[in-house]
Design a protein around this motif. Structure first.
Motif, PDB file in Angstrom:
ATOM      1  N   GLU A  70       8.320   9.904  -3.129  1.00  0.00           N
ATOM      2  CA  GLU A  70       8.882  10.307  -1.837  1.00  0.00           C
ATOM      3  C   GLU A  70       7.836  10.606  -0.771  1.00  0.00           C
ATOM      4  O   GLU A  70       8.195  10.812   0.381  1.00  0.00           O
ATOM      5  CB  GLU A  70       9.749  11.565  -2.038  1.00  0.00           C
ATOM      6  CG  GLU A  70      10.849  11.429  -3.072  1.00  0.00           C
ATOM      7  CD  GLU A  70      12.017  10.566  -2.600  1.00  0.00           C
ATOM      8  OE1 GLU A  70      11.927   9.994  -1.494  1.00  0.00           O
ATOM      9  OE2 GLU A  70      13.007  10.470  -3.342  1.00  0.00           O
ATOM     10  N   ARG A  71       6.557  10.669  -1.132  1.00  0.00           N
ATOM     11  CA  ARG A  71       5.523  11.092  -0.190  1.00  0.00           C
ATOM     12  C   ARG A  71       4.437  10.021  -0.081  1.00  0.00           C
ATOM     13  O   ARG A  71       3.399  10.100  -0.738  1.00  0.00           O
ATOM     14  CB  ARG A  71       4.931  12.426  -0.641  1.00  0.00           C
ATOM     15  CG  ARG A  71       5.957  13.562  -0.707  1.00  0.00           C
ATOM     16  CD  ARG A  71       5.347  14.820  -1.298  1.00  0.00           C
ATOM     17  NE  ARG A  71       6.302  15.931  -1.294  1.00  0.00           N
ATOM     18  CZ  ARG A  71       7.205  16.137  -2.243  1.00  0.00           C
ATOM     19  NH1 ARG A  71       7.269  15.303  -3.286  1.00  0.00           N
ATOM     20  NH2 ARG A  71       8.033  17.151  -2.176  1.00  0.00           N
ATOM     21  N   PRO A  72       4.656   9.010   0.748  1.00  0.00           N
ATOM     22  CA  PRO A  72       3.727   7.881   0.793  1.00  0.00           C
ATOM     23  C   PRO A  72       2.307   8.239   1.212  1.00  0.00           C
ATOM     24  O   PRO A  72       1.341   7.717   0.643  1.00  0.00           O
ATOM     25  CB  PRO A  72       4.379   6.916   1.786  1.00  0.00           C
ATOM     26  CG  PRO A  72       5.358   7.730   2.556  1.00  0.00           C
ATOM     27  CD  PRO A  72       5.818   8.806   1.634  1.00  0.00           C
ATOM     28  N   ARG A  73       2.153   9.111   2.180  1.00  0.00           N
ATOM     29  CA  ARG A  73       0.797   9.428   2.636  1.00  0.00           C
ATOM     30  C   ARG A  73       0.022  10.199   1.564  1.00  0.00           C
ATOM     31  O   ARG A  73      -1.161   9.941   1.341  1.00  0.00           O
ATOM     32  CB  ARG A  73       0.859  10.199   3.948  1.00  0.00           C
ATOM     33  CG  ARG A  73       1.281   9.320   5.122  1.00  0.00           C
ATOM     34  CD  ARG A  73       1.449  10.084   6.423  1.00  0.00           C
ATOM     35  NE  ARG A  73       1.769   9.179   7.514  1.00  0.00           N
ATOM     36  CZ  ARG A  73       2.980   8.678   7.744  1.00  0.00           C
ATOM     37  NH1 ARG A  73       3.988   9.022   6.942  1.00  0.00           N
ATOM     38  NH2 ARG A  73       3.201   7.840   8.750  1.00  0.00           N
ATOM     39  N   ALA A  74       0.694  11.126   0.906  1.00  0.00           N
ATOM     40  CA  ALA A  74       0.043  11.832  -0.194  1.00  0.00           C
ATOM     41  C   ALA A  74      -0.277  10.868  -1.327  1.00  0.00           C
ATOM     42  O   ALA A  74      -1.342  10.964  -1.943  1.00  0.00           O
ATOM     43  CB  ALA A  74       0.938  12.967  -0.685  1.00  0.00           C
ATOM     44  N   TYR A  75       0.619   9.951  -1.590  1.00  0.00           N
ATOM     45  CA  TYR A  75       0.385   8.954  -2.635  1.00  0.00           C
ATOM     46  C   TYR A  75      -0.864   8.127  -2.330  1.00  0.00           C
ATOM     47  O   TYR A  75      -1.685   7.867  -3.224  1.00  0.00           O
ATOM     48  CB  TYR A  75       1.599   8.035  -2.762  1.00  0.00           C
ATOM     49  CG  TYR A  75       1.390   6.917  -3.743  1.00  0.00           C
ATOM     50  CD1 TYR A  75       1.588   7.114  -5.110  1.00  0.00           C
ATOM     51  CD2 TYR A  75       0.968   5.662  -3.325  1.00  0.00           C
ATOM     52  CE1 TYR A  75       1.386   6.090  -6.026  1.00  0.00           C
ATOM     53  CE2 TYR A  75       0.752   4.635  -4.229  1.00  0.00           C
ATOM     54  CZ  TYR A  75       0.969   4.856  -5.569  1.00  0.00           C
ATOM     55  OH  TYR A  75       0.750   3.835  -6.465  1.00  0.00           O
ATOM     56  N   GLU A  76      -1.015   7.700  -1.084  1.00  0.00           N
ATOM     57  CA  GLU A  76      -2.180   6.897  -0.712  1.00  0.00           C
ATOM     58  C   GLU A  76      -3.474   7.678  -0.933  1.00  0.00           C
ATOM     59  O   GLU A  76      -4.465   7.118  -1.441  1.00  0.00           O
ATOM     60  CB  GLU A  76      -2.072   6.455   0.748  1.00  0.00           C
ATOM     61  CG  GLU A  76      -1.011   5.420   1.011  1.00  0.00           C
ATOM     62  CD  GLU A  76      -1.382   4.066   0.441  1.00  0.00           C
ATOM     63  OE1 GLU A  76      -1.929   3.238   1.177  1.00  0.00           O
ATOM     64  OE2 GLU A  76      -1.125   3.841  -0.766  1.00  0.00           O
ATOM     65  N   VAL A  77      -3.483   8.939  -0.563  1.00  0.00           N
ATOM     66  CA  VAL A  77      -4.681   9.749  -0.758  1.00  0.00           C
ATOM     67  C   VAL A  77      -4.999   9.891  -2.246  1.00  0.00           C
ATOM     68  O   VAL A  77      -6.142   9.696  -2.685  1.00  0.00           O
ATOM     69  CB  VAL A  77      -4.494  11.142  -0.115  1.00  0.00           C
ATOM     70  CG1 VAL A  77      -5.644  12.073  -0.503  1.00  0.00           C
ATOM     71  CG2 VAL A  77      -4.410  11.011   1.409  1.00  0.00           C
ATOM     72  N   VAL A  78      -3.978  10.224  -3.047  1.00  0.00           N
ATOM     73  CA  VAL A  78      -4.185  10.404  -4.483  1.00  0.00           C
ATOM     74  C   VAL A  78      -4.635   9.095  -5.132  1.00  0.00           C
ATOM     75  O   VAL A  78      -5.522   9.087  -5.996  1.00  0.00           O
ATOM     76  CB  VAL A  78      -2.901  10.938  -5.140  1.00  0.00           C
ATOM     77  CG1 VAL A  78      -3.018  10.914  -6.659  1.00  0.00           C
ATOM     78  CG2 VAL A  78      -2.615  12.351  -4.665  1.00  0.00           C
ATOM     79  N   ALA A  79      -4.047   7.975  -4.709  1.00  0.00           N
ATOM     80  CA  ALA A  79      -4.413   6.682  -5.292  1.00  0.00           C
ATOM     81  C   ALA A  79      -5.877   6.350  -5.008  1.00  0.00           C
ATOM     82  O   ALA A  79      -6.602   5.878  -5.891  1.00  0.00           O
ATOM     83  CB  ALA A  79      -3.506   5.584  -4.749  1.00  0.00           C
ATOM     84  N   GLU A  80      -6.319   6.601  -3.793  1.00  0.00           N
ATOM     85  CA  GLU A  80      -7.721   6.325  -3.467  1.00  0.00           C
ATOM     86  C   GLU A  80      -8.653   7.190  -4.312  1.00  0.00           C
ATOM     87  O   GLU A  80      -9.680   6.710  -4.820  1.00  0.00           O
ATOM     88  CB  GLU A  80      -7.972   6.572  -1.976  1.00  0.00           C
ATOM     89  CG  GLU A  80      -7.303   5.583  -1.044  1.00  0.00           C
ATOM     90  CD  GLU A  80      -7.831   4.168  -1.194  1.00  0.00           C
ATOM     91  OE1 GLU A  80      -8.973   3.993  -1.659  1.00  0.00           O
ATOM     92  OE2 GLU A  80      -7.092   3.233  -0.840  1.00  0.00           O
ATOM     93  N   LEU A  81      -8.298   8.454  -4.490  1.00  0.00           N
ATOM     94  CA  LEU A  81      -9.118   9.339  -5.309  1.00  0.00           C
ATOM     95  C   LEU A  81      -9.109   8.903  -6.773  1.00  0.00           C
ATOM     96  O   LEU A  81     -10.149   8.913  -7.447  1.00  0.00           O
ATOM     97  CB  LEU A  81      -8.610  10.780  -5.193  1.00  0.00           C
ATOM     98  CG  LEU A  81      -8.791  11.457  -3.829  1.00  0.00           C
ATOM     99  CD1 LEU A  81      -8.078  12.802  -3.813  1.00  0.00           C
ATOM    100  CD2 LEU A  81     -10.274  11.625  -3.496  1.00  0.00           C
ATOM    101  N   ALA A  82      -7.937   8.511  -7.259  1.00  0.00           N
ATOM    102  CA  ALA A  82      -7.812   8.125  -8.660  1.00  0.00           C
ATOM    103  C   ALA A  82      -8.658   6.905  -8.999  1.00  0.00           C
ATOM    104  O   ALA A  82      -9.182   6.787 -10.118  1.00  0.00           O
ATOM    105  CB  ALA A  82      -6.349   7.860  -8.997  1.00  0.00           C
ATOM    106  N   TYR A  83      -8.794   5.993  -8.053  1.00  0.00           N
ATOM    107  CA  TYR A  83      -9.575   4.778  -8.299  1.00  0.00           C
ATOM    108  C   TYR A  83     -11.055   4.955  -7.974  1.00  0.00           C
ATOM    109  O   TYR A  83     -11.825   4.000  -8.073  1.00  0.00           O
ATOM    110  CB  TYR A  83      -8.992   3.611  -7.492  1.00  0.00           C
ATOM    111  CG  TYR A  83      -7.760   3.015  -8.127  1.00  0.00           C
ATOM    112  CD1 TYR A  83      -7.862   2.037  -9.114  1.00  0.00           C
ATOM    113  CD2 TYR A  83      -6.496   3.443  -7.756  1.00  0.00           C
ATOM    114  CE1 TYR A  83      -6.724   1.502  -9.705  1.00  0.00           C
ATOM    115  CE2 TYR A  83      -5.352   2.910  -8.347  1.00  0.00           C
ATOM    116  CZ  TYR A  83      -5.489   1.938  -9.321  1.00  0.00           C
ATOM    117  OH  TYR A  83      -4.365   1.413  -9.915  1.00  0.00           O
ATOM    118  N   LEU A  84     -11.437   6.147  -7.568  1.00  0.00           N
ATOM    119  CA  LEU A  84     -12.856   6.468  -7.328  1.00  0.00           C
ATOM    120  C   LEU A  84     -13.529   5.447  -6.410  1.00  0.00           C
ATOM    121  O   LEU A  84     -14.656   5.009  -6.638  1.00  0.00           O
ATOM    122  CB  LEU A  84     -13.617   6.534  -8.667  1.00  0.00           C
ATOM    123  CG  LEU A  84     -13.084   7.546  -9.688  1.00  0.00           C
ATOM    124  CD1 LEU A  84     -13.850   7.417 -10.998  1.00  0.00           C
ATOM    125  CD2 LEU A  84     -13.200   8.961  -9.130  1.00  0.00           C
TER     126      LEU A  84
END
Length: 212
Positions: free
Chosen positions: A21-35
């Motif tokens: 439900e939170r696309p902007r938070a998802y984008e931030v977390v995804a970038e961090l997760a992929y280092l």
């Protein structure tokens, strides 16, 4: 609270599915997760899909449209589908001219038979309820033209017990699956001919198949 609970509506049991439900938070977390390696990882995934010029592509569970935007320069038209209106709105705001995004579910695709040359789905099957997954594969088969291609990619947890536990704590139950158990025989059971499978960097497993 795990990141999975922060980002989407997954219930406690992974097989019940959920919607981000939170696309902007998802984008931030995804970038961090992929280092810092997210772009490279999804470029590899897009290459594994083997898009062709002029292809009509469907991205099932497209989320923020990240993969579909990478596919767009080498495809004719890309349609992204996701059950979350928030994700579709986010994707539409960033859509290239040859990308269209619609709200919908994989198990009830709102497209005519044989509409696409290529169907891709990345990190989306585990979001669907268990009982809906076989129908989602049958729907993908239906909307592909004869000879059309399929690429399913799923998260493959690390093999070490500690690393797997850490992933589970961060993302919740939906990301603890083994991709072989998650997909099982659903792809051939839906009528596809599996051509190959393998692993990509950043803990991704893929299956490539064709519709006879």
């Amino acid at each position: 609270m795990g990141l999975g609970k922060l980002l989407h509506s997954h219930r406690e049991h992974a097989d019940e599915g959920g919607v981000i439900e939170r696309p902007r938070a998802y984008e931030v977390v995804a970038e961090l997760a992929y280092l810092g390696g997210r772009r490279a990882a999804f470029t590899r995934l897009a290459a594994a899909a083997r898009p062709r010029p002029g292809d009509r592509v469907l991205d099932v569970g497209c989320g923020t449209g990240y993969l579909s935007r990478i596919l767009s320069p080498v495809s004719g038209h890309v349609t992204g589908l996701d059950p979350s209106p928030a994700m579709i709105a986010h994707a539409t705001e960033r859509a290239p001219s040859n990308c269209t995004y619609v709200v919908g579910e994989g198990q009830d695709l709102p497209f005519p038979d044989g509409s696409f040359d290529l169907v891709v789905s990345s990190l989306a099957m585990h979001h669907m309820p268990r009982e809906a997954r076989p129908e989602a594969l049958r729907q993908m088969f239906r909307v592909l033209r004869p000879g059309g291609r399929l690429l399913i990619a799923e998260f493959s947890p690390p093999s070490g017990h500690l690393a797997r536990r850490l992933v589970g704590l961060l993302t919740g139950p939906a990301m603890r699956h083994d991709p072989h158990e998650l997909l099982g025989s659903m792809i051939p059971d839906a009528g596809f001919q599996v051509t190959d499978e393998g692993r990509l960097p950043h803990l991704m497993y893929y299956v490539r198949a064709t519709r006879p």
